[in-house]
Design an enzyme around this catalytic site. Structure first.
Site, mmCIF file in Angstrom:
data_model
loop_
_atom_site.group_PDB
_atom_site.id
_atom_site.type_symbol
_atom_site.label_atom_id
_atom_site.label_comp_id
_atom_site.label_asym_id
_atom_site.label_seq_id
_atom_site.Cartn_x
_atom_site.Cartn_y
_atom_site.Cartn_z
ATOM 1 N N GLY A 86 0.812 -1.219 0.000
ATOM 2 C CA GLY A 86 0.000 0.000 0.000
ATOM 3 C C GLY A 86 0.840 1.260 0.000
ATOM 4 C CB CYS A 87 3.704 2.313 2.080
ATOM 5 S SG CYS A 87 2.794 2.261 3.653
ATOM 6 C CB THR A 88 5.206 0.325 -2.761
ATOM 7 O OG1 THR A 88 6.155 -0.101 -1.775
ATOM 8 C CG2 THR A 88 5.881 0.412 -4.118
#
Length: 150
Positions: free
Chosen positions: A45-47
């Site tokens: 998700g953060c990527t």
């Protein structure tokens, strides 16, 4: 006490990807800032979120805004993450969670994970929008919409 829309962002100091001291006063009150908090470097998700900000970075710049990402990862982790995904914006290391606590970013998933929040801050240093959502890519869309309608 969490910061809210209409609040002036207090000055804070952190460390950027290169280990240099970052002073918020060098940015706040001078241009629009999109400050986003995310849980962890190199997670799916953060990527996706970081790459979304990367892919729209020129749009943010054309709208007069600087993008700054904040997580509790180390500067070494941030440097690796930034290089791996060619991220053009500033990443701040908040290992002691002082910035997260200053803003009052809530945790997600029943308090188990650091929250994902985006703050759009105007050139006077006033928060104009706060967006909290676990949907990573929605943060880019919401921040761009805010900047376009100002």
């Amino acid at each position: 006490m969490a910061l809210k829309v209409g609040d002036k962002v207090p000055n804070f100091i952190s460390v950027d990807t290169n280990g240099n001291e970052f002073k918020s006063q060098d940015y706040l009150g001078k241009q629009w800032i999109v400050l986003y908090f995310y849980p962890k470097d190199d997670t799916p998700g953060c990527t996706a979120q970081a790459c979304g900000f990367r892919d729209s970075y020129q749009d943010f710049k054309e709208l007069g805004a600087e993008v700054i990402g904040v997580s509790s990862d180390s500067t070494a982790s941030h440097l690796s993450f930034k290089k791996k995904f060619n991220l053009p914006f500033i990443l701040l290391s908040d290992t002691n969670k002082k910035i997260r606590n200053l803003f009052g970013v809530p945790n997600d998933f029943f308090g188990l994970l650091p929250g994902r929040s985006t703050y759009v801050i105007n050139e006077q240093g006033i928060i104009k929008m706060i967006f909290d959502s676990v949907t990573a890519k929605a943060h880019i869309t919401k921040a761009l919409e805010m900047l376009k309608k100002r």
